[in-house]
Design a protein around this motif. Structure first.
Motif, PDB file in Angstrom:
ATOM      1  N   LEU A 116      12.083  -6.927 -12.361  1.00 16.56           N
ATOM      2  CA  LEU A 116      11.113  -7.641 -13.223  1.00 16.56           C
ATOM      3  C   LEU A 116       9.889  -8.085 -12.379  1.00 16.56           C
ATOM      4  N   SER A 117       9.755  -7.841 -11.101  1.00 14.32           N
ATOM      5  CA  SER A 117       8.616  -8.484 -10.175  1.00 14.32           C
ATOM      6  C   SER A 117       7.332  -7.250 -10.093  1.00 14.32           C
ATOM      7  N   PRO A 118       6.320  -7.641 -10.654  1.00 15.14           N
ATOM      8  CA  PRO A 118       5.454  -6.500 -10.727  1.00 15.14           C
ATOM      9  C   PRO A 118       4.735  -6.385  -9.214  1.00 15.14           C
ATOM     10  N   LEU A 119       4.461  -5.114  -9.066  1.00 21.27           N
ATOM     11  CA  LEU A 119       3.889  -4.695  -7.577  1.00 21.27           C
ATOM     12  C   LEU A 119       2.432  -5.394  -7.698  1.00 21.27           C
TER      13      LEU A 119
ATOM     14  N   VAL B 221       9.794   2.329  -8.505  1.00 21.71           N
ATOM     15  CA  VAL B 221       9.804   2.878  -7.139  1.00 21.71           C
ATOM     16  C   VAL B 221      11.054   3.674  -7.000  1.00 21.71           C
ATOM     17  N   ALA B 222      12.106   3.396  -7.422  1.00 22.56           N
ATOM     18  CA  ALA B 222      13.359   4.391  -7.453  1.00 22.56           C
ATOM     19  C   ALA B 222      13.137   5.548  -8.113  1.00 22.56           C
ATOM     20  N   GLU B 223      12.479   5.710  -9.195  1.00 28.13           N
ATOM     21  CA  GLU B 223      11.974   7.117  -9.928  1.00 28.13           C
ATOM     22  C   GLU B 223      11.146   7.804  -9.172  1.00 28.13           C
ATOM     23  N   ALA B 224      10.221   7.231  -8.393  1.00 29.17           N
ATOM     24  CA  ALA B 224       9.040   7.834  -7.591  1.00 29.17           C
ATOM     25  C   ALA B 224       9.813   8.419  -6.308  1.00 29.17           C
ATOM     26  N   TRP B 225      10.856   7.754  -5.801  1.00 22.97           N
ATOM     27  CA  TRP B 225      11.355   7.774  -4.462  1.00 22.97           C
ATOM     28  C   TRP B 225      11.486   9.479  -4.085  1.00 22.97           C
ATOM     29  N   GLY B 226      12.407  10.029  -5.072  1.00 24.65           N
ATOM     30  CA  GLY B 226      13.006  11.258  -4.567  1.00 24.65           C
ATOM     31  C   GLY B 226      11.856  12.558  -4.686  1.00 24.65           C
ATOM     32  N   ARG B 227      10.547  11.990  -4.973  1.00 26.82           N
ATOM     33  CA  ARG B 227       9.377  13.087  -5.108  1.00 26.82           C
ATOM     34  C   ARG B 227       8.730  13.135  -3.584  1.00 26.82           C
ATOM     35  N   MET B 228       9.336  12.401  -2.809  1.00 22.44           N
ATOM     36  CA  MET B 228       8.736  12.570  -1.323  1.00 22.44           C
ATOM     37  C   MET B 228       9.453  13.841  -0.879  1.00 22.44           C
ATOM     38  N   GLN B 229       8.750  14.666   0.129  1.00 23.97           N
ATOM     39  CA  GLN B 229       9.117  15.791   0.948  1.00 23.97           C
ATOM     40  C   GLN B 229      10.220  15.412   1.764  1.00 23.97           C
ATOM     41  N   LEU B 230      10.405  14.303   2.583  1.00 21.98           N
ATOM     42  CA  LEU B 230      11.265  14.048   3.517  1.00 21.98           C
ATOM     43  C   LEU B 230      11.557  12.474   3.525  1.00 21.98           C
ATOM     44  N   THR B 231      12.980  12.102   3.351  1.00 20.04           N
ATOM     45  CA  THR B 231      13.454  10.993   3.775  1.00 20.04           C
ATOM     46  C   THR B 231      14.356  10.868   4.654  1.00 20.04           C
ATOM     47  N   VAL B 232      14.191   9.917   5.963  1.00 18.86           N
ATOM     48  CA  VAL B 232      15.079   9.983   6.914  1.00 18.86           C
ATOM     49  C   VAL B 232      15.339   8.254   7.120  1.00 18.86           C
ATOM     50  N   HIS B 233      16.646   8.042   7.305  1.00 14.69           N
ATOM     51  CA  HIS B 233      17.139   6.680   7.608  1.00 14.69           C
ATOM     52  C   HIS B 233      18.005   6.263   8.714  1.00 14.69           C
ATOM     53  N   ILE B 234      17.486   5.510   9.597  1.00 12.86           N
ATOM     54  CA  ILE B 234      18.126   5.224  10.699  1.00 12.86           C
ATOM     55  C   ILE B 234      19.083   3.724  10.225  1.00 12.86           C
TER      56      ILE B 234
ATOM     57  N   ALA C 225       0.663  -1.279   0.011  1.00 10.38           N
ATOM     58  CA  ALA C 225       0.067  -0.154  -0.015  1.00 10.38           C
ATOM     59  C   ALA C 225       0.808   1.247   0.056  1.00 10.38           C
ATOM     60  N   PHE C 226       1.910   1.191   0.794  1.00 12.12           N
ATOM     61  CA  PHE C 226       2.953   2.269   1.017  1.00 12.12           C
ATOM     62  C   PHE C 226       3.600   2.653  -0.701  1.00 12.12           C
ATOM     63  N   LEU C 227       3.921   1.517  -1.371  1.00  8.90           N
ATOM     64  CA  LEU C 227       4.524   1.600  -2.569  1.00  8.90           C
ATOM     65  C   LEU C 227       3.337   2.450  -3.752  1.00  8.90           C
ATOM     66  N   ASN C 228       2.111   1.724  -3.519  1.00  6.82           N
ATOM     67  CA  ASN C 228       1.239   2.266  -4.348  1.00  6.82           C
ATOM     68  C   ASN C 228       1.008   3.927  -4.083  1.00  6.82           C
ATOM     69  N   ALA C 229       0.901   4.124  -2.772  1.00  5.70           N
ATOM     70  CA  ALA C 229       0.649   5.442  -2.525  1.00  5.70           C
ATOM     71  C   ALA C 229       1.821   6.334  -3.037  1.00  5.70           C
ATOM     72  N   LEU C 230       2.958   5.863  -2.981  1.00  7.45           N
ATOM     73  CA  LEU C 230       4.253   6.655  -3.659  1.00  7.45           C
ATOM     74  C   LEU C 230       4.066   6.554  -4.846  1.00  7.45           C
TER      75      LEU C 230
END
Length: 757
Positions: free
Chosen positions: A731-734, A474-487, A444-449
């Motif tokens: 190659l794996s479809p969401l 997913v990689a192409e859409a990732w950078g469109r988010m406002q905030l990314t934080v990684h622990i 669901a998160f990936l579809n929302a992304l």
């Protein structure tokens, strides 16, 4: 290629374990260059007073061996305790764009992250910041966001204490978007077992291995994924327990094992045969195989009687007759075609099952990662129920979980479904209003992304972009988010896809001291058998400024949320026993006397009602279920379409790549490859090491392609190919996932060959 030039399949000449295991450990250890103290850490690993392994979630015995770690655990420990440091100077020398082109292995080899980092778009580099600045800036940005459009992801490695706080932080802020790594592997288990036996986890414990006389081992590779299971499997095989392996690949871990803890076997003796039957099922054929086995059990009951446990079936099960009618109606020709093995093999396995007094059903992601994965689990449970093989010694259902605390995270609240969490207790204890609408799981998160709905990603470990289906999209859409934080502990590819604001917060590893107010803090985790164990680190931190996951979470929550005296984040961050007291108040039936019992040798068992034949299902009984289809891939027969299975190599744990050796399959070097049946290679006119491309064959008008793959002959059923995760994830479809749980269908990806690439 002529008929006489059939390629020889790759294979490994030795057994699992043996001298190959210490050589494999030594090779990775040399590359990792661990700090002094690794040997001491390993000698105390998975034992009382030591550190619980950060690799898989296999059980920790009450009476441990002198050495209670495996090859995978040693590699993970060497990796965590590396002396190599990824300091801010590293990022001054390399732009993010440059680093994104590096391999997984090369990024890992940059070493342990040491300081908080903020992405600077102008220079395309991560820059050092201090902790207070990082926490304050991230909190300010989070407060400006809609919580319901924010994702809190957890990788499965974080212990129970930070996991509980992670989920509590999310709910107190106003969302339950809590995807975790189980969504990509054993969420199928959580959904399917809950439906059919009323428990989302397996019913077995380590003790059951001492009492079973048959094990049906489905879709899991112990040699690469969880080697410590080989000890009880070896002991079971040596006392005459039948082990029936059901798997598309001939995996060495299911064939033979030479125990490194037995000097005689390592020098003069021979390896132990593990599986005495090996059903090399076609990818997605498990439902058909298990149904065929059950069909023969019913035939034996009809012909000779006394096979089924009629008293158990009458008292404890529901919908037996519709299921039996369906099984009897299945034609053997259809079962053979879908399973890819002859009727005689299924009947032989059925005879073993019928004659066994206590049967365990053990399975892994080969069963769960399919469009009809939940049905496949239900089919295994159907078989077990026929002779009352749940809820007594030596019998039961035992999924082999992956990451070291992935099951425990769900236990303490990392769940997107409100009904899985005691929200009334959370309201009463903490004075919060937990959201009651369902949040995002990973799918669901990936579809929302992809739809532009997700605003922020806060990750508690992991390398999510590389781990998921439709990786390129997913990689192409990732950078469109406002905030990314990684622990995180090390650099990975997901960190190199910055949102408009992006941060890396480095943390301790489990083997390191976590000194808070002068006291080294314990944490705890849950193994695959629902046992809770204490863990403590004793190595010096990779950098004196590093913080634990718990300390980072409490600092962020304290800065983001409005003050609430019932949520003492700062106190929790200083003394983890206070977190355990909070857990014991919320989950009092399972975590009573938590502080004392977690230190018991072998941990404490939090219980499982299904193991006591108490069924929390819709009918109040264990459910027989009829699968939607015999073929759990949902693909059917399509000309020119192969079934791709993505796998780990021997030098790998999830997306972490320790090296380029897949020793147990006899494969070395470049990971860009596919394994293929020699007969399929001949039919396609392919030579070993020839480079080809794979194109996705899902009917969704989305182009998916991976190029530059060398073809290697391997012992596989025809029509099935295999390759490495995460390289083949594009190659794996969401859209192709288990229909009940959303788990990606990574063991049945439809692809076509492009030989002219």
């Amino acid at each position: 290629m002529t008929d006489r030039e059939r390629p020889t399949p790759h294979s490994y000449d030795g057994p699992v374990g043996g001298w190959g295991s210490p050589r494999g450990i030594a090779q990775v250890t040399r590359a990792a260059r661990p700090v002094p103290g690794m040997a001491e850490t390993l000698l105390r690993q998975n034992k009382q007073g030591g550190t619980m392994c950060t690799s898989c979630a296999w059980g920790k015995p009450r009476h441990p061996h002198k050495v209670e770690f495996c090859e995978n655990g040693a590699k993970a420990t060497a990796w965590d305790l590396t002396s190599i440091r990824c300091t801010p100077d590293f990022f001054r020398d390399h732009t993010v764009t440059e680093l994104y082109g590096w391999s997984e292995y090369d990024l890992e080899m940059a070493g342990r992250l040491t300081r908080p980092l903020r992405y600077d778009a102008e220079t395309d580099r991560y820059l050092e910041v201090d902790w207070d600045e990082a926490i304050a800036a991230i909190a300010a940005e989070m407060r400006a966001l809609d919580p319901k459009r924010t994702c809190f992801y957890a990788s499965g490695k974080a212990a129970l204490e930070p996991s509980f706080l992670w989920a509590l932080f999310a709910r107190a802020w106003g969302h339950c978007n809590l995807p975790d790594s189980s969504n990509m592997c054993h969420e199928t288990t959580s959904v399917a077992l809950k439906k059919v036996i009323g428990s989302p986890v397996g019913t077995c414990t380590l003790d059951d291995f001492q009492h079973c006389d048959a094990i049906f081992y489905v879709g899991q590779n112990p040699g690469t994924n969880s080697p410590r299971i080989l000890h009880p499997l070896q002991q079971a095989a040596e006392r005459g327990c039948h082990i029936v392996a059901i798997n598309p690949l001939k995996e060495k871990g299911l064939i033979e094992f030479a125990n490194p803890q037995r000097p005689w076997q390592m020098t003069m003796g021979s390896a132990t045969e593990i599986a005495d039957r090996y059903l090399q099922v076609r990818a997605g054929g498990d439902i058909a195989v298990l149904t065929g086995i059950a069909k023969h059990v019913l035939e034996l009951e009809d012909s000779q009687g006394g096979v089924l446990d009629h008293d158990f079936l009458a008292e404890h099960t529901h919908d037996l007759q519709p299921w039996m009618d369906w099984v009897r109606a299945q034609e053997w020709d259809d079962l053979e075609r879908v399973a890819g093995i002859p009727r005689a093999q299924m009947e032989d396995a059925g005879r073993i099952y019928a004659e066994a007094k206590a049967v365990m059903g053990i399975y892994g992601m080969g069963l769960t990662q399919h469009v009809h994965g939940s049905d496949a689990i239900g089919t295994l449970v159907n078989l077990l129920l026929l002779r009352g093989n749940i809820g007594r010694p030596g019998a039961g259902c035992s999924p082999v979980r992956g990451h070291s605390n992935v099951q425990g995270q769900r236990t303490v609240g990392i769940a997107e479904k409100p009904e899985q969490v005691p929200n009334d207790r959370l309201r009463e204890e903490f004075g919060i209003e937990p959201p009651m609408e369902e949040g995002w799981n990973t799918t669901a998160f990936l579809n929302a992304l992809l739809d532009g709905e997700a605003q922020a990603y806060i990750g508690l470990g992991g390398n999510l972009v590389r781990a998921v289906p439709d990786q390129d999209r997913v990689a192409e859409a990732w950078g469109r988010m406002q905030l990314t934080v990684h622990i995180a502990t090390r650099l990975n590819r997901t960190h190199l896809l910055p949102g408009r604001s992006s941060w890396i917060l480095p943390c301790l590893v489990r083997q390191e001291e976590d000194i808070r107010d002068g006291v080294n803090q314990h944490v705890s985790m849950e193994d695959s058998f629902s046992h809770i164990h204490a863990s403590i680190g004793r190595r010096k931190p990779a950098d004196p400024t590093l913080r634990s996951e718990t300390a980072i979470i409490t600092a962020l929550a304290d800065a983001v949320l409005e003050p609430n005296p019932n949520l003492p984040w700062q106190d929790w961050g200083r003394d983890y026993s206070l977190i355990r007291k909070a857990i014991s108040r919320i989950y009092s039936a399972q975590f009573y006397d938590y502080e004392e019992r977690m230190h018991w040798e072998g941990g404490f068992y939090r219980g499982n009602d299904a193991g006591q034949r108490i069924w929390h299902t819709a009918s109040g009984k264990a459910e027989f279920t009829v699968p939607v289809a015999l073929d759990q891939t949902g693909l059917g027969e399509r000309q020119g379409v192969y079934r791709l299975m993505t796998l780990r190599s021997n030098d790998q744990f999830n997306t972490t790549v320790y090296g380029y050796s897949d020793r147990l399959r006899g494969i070395e070097g470049d990971r860009m490859l596919i394994m293929m049946s020699p007969d399929d290679m001949m039919a396609e006119g392919l030579e070993p090491e020839q480079r080809i491309a794979l194109d996705g064959a899902a009917d969704d008008n989305i182009r998916r392609r991976v190029e530059g793959l060398r073809v290697l002959p391997y012992d596989l059923p025809r029509g099935c190919i295999a390759g490495y995760f995460p390289e083949l994830n594009p190659l794996s479809p969401l859209s192709r996932h288990d229909l009940a749980s959303g788990t990606p269908a990574a063991k049945g990806i439809p692809v076509r060959l492009d030989i002219g690439a």
